[in-house]
Design a protein around this motif. Structure first.
Motif, short mmCIF file in Angstrom:
data_model
loop_
_atom_site.label_atom_id
_atom_site.label_comp_id
_atom_site.label_asym_id
_atom_site.label_seq_id
_atom_site.Cartn_x
_atom_site.Cartn_y
_atom_site.Cartn_z
N GLU A 89 11.00 87.57 -22.91
CA GLU A 89 10.01 86.88 -22.09
C GLU A 89 10.63 85.85 -21.15
OE1 GLU A 89 5.98 85.61 -20.92
OE2 GLU A 89 7.04 87.45 -21.49
N HIS B 290 4.89 81.24 -15.15
CA HIS B 290 3.56 81.86 -15.24
C HIS B 290 2.82 81.75 -13.92
CE1 HIS B 290 3.79 82.82 -19.49
NE2 HIS B 290 4.28 81.61 -19.72
N ARG C 36 12.28 87.68 -18.30
CA ARG C 36 11.28 88.24 -17.39
C ARG C 36 10.70 87.16 -16.49
NH1 ARG C 36 6.06 88.62 -16.71
NH2 ARG C 36 5.62 87.40 -18.58
#
Length: 234
Positions: A61, A37, A64
């Motif tokens: 996710e 993040h 990614r």
């Protein structure tokens, strides 16, 4: 019995910027679950348009975050090594040494630093060197994968794996696979090359690498194996 030579590496964001054009390999590992993040917040100022488009296309996710972390970190590290802005770097592919196609080792236009990246699950591995380099990290496979892929390896490696039970074979397989893929990435051929040609071994100690190369295991989290291949000077 002596321990296997294993390269222990720091977290990706813990060291200072690498020296310009490193003379020895510099290696980093990172976990997208912890640092993905943070990389995502930097992505729009670091990645180029093609990388941003590729990142947006991931539906998973974890995949990614690992992609974004790997490419943000790569651009930051290479930019620090060559003295440019991360987003200004032009990353390309050298000609394949086997067929001449545009799918050889990744490189930076006009840069004197070589690099390699790999990600598996949430884990990311990156390497920079003054000579051609390949890096690979893999999650340990299940016994079925080991059984299906063993036949593609060198006959001695296949025999070593068949002699192990289902408890020990996944780690042994991951060791030889990461050594082999790191070496082939360093060559620039990747997995299009013949996996059965060179013997790198499944045991705790890597077998001697082909002439002109050094192959070393890299310390990896539980459930993963990793390796680094570097062309030796001269």
């Amino acid at each position: 019995m002596p321990t296997s030579p294993v390269l222990t590496v720091p977290s990706l964001f813990s060291p200072a910027s690498p020296p310009a054009r490193p003379r020895t390999p510099s290696v980093w590992v990172a976990d997208a679950g912890r640092e993905g993040h943070r990389a995502t917040r930097l992505a729009r100022t670091v990645l180029d348009d093609a990388e941003l488009e590729r990142a947006a296309a991931f539906r998973d996710e974890e995949a990614r975050l690992a992609y974004v972390l790997a490419h943000v970190a790569l651009r930051q590290l290479v930019a620090a090594a060559v003295g440019r802005e991360p987003r200004a770097l032009r990353l390309e592919r050298d000609p394949c040494p086997g067929c001449g196609g545009p799918h050889g080792r990744p490189s930076v236009t006009g840069g004197a630093v070589h690099f390699s990246l790999s990600h598996s699950g949430p884990m990311v591995l990156l390497a920079l060197s003054s000579t051609p380099v390949g890096a690979d990290i893999e999650r340990l496979p299940g016994p079925r994968t080991v059984a299906d892929v063993t036949r593609m390896l060198h006959p001695r490696e296949a025999a070593e794996l068949r002699a192990l039970d289902d408890t020990d074979s996944p780690l042994a397989f991951a060791r030889v696979w990461t050594r082999k893929e790191a070496y082939l990435k360093g060559l620039g051929t990747g997995l299009s090359d013949d996996l059965s040609r060179d013997y790198l071994g499944t045991g705790e100690h890597p077998a001697p690498a082909p002439e002109g190369w050094s192959v070393t295991d890299v310390a990896a989290p539980d459930g993963f194996a990793a390796a680094l291949a570097v062309r030796t000077p001269g």
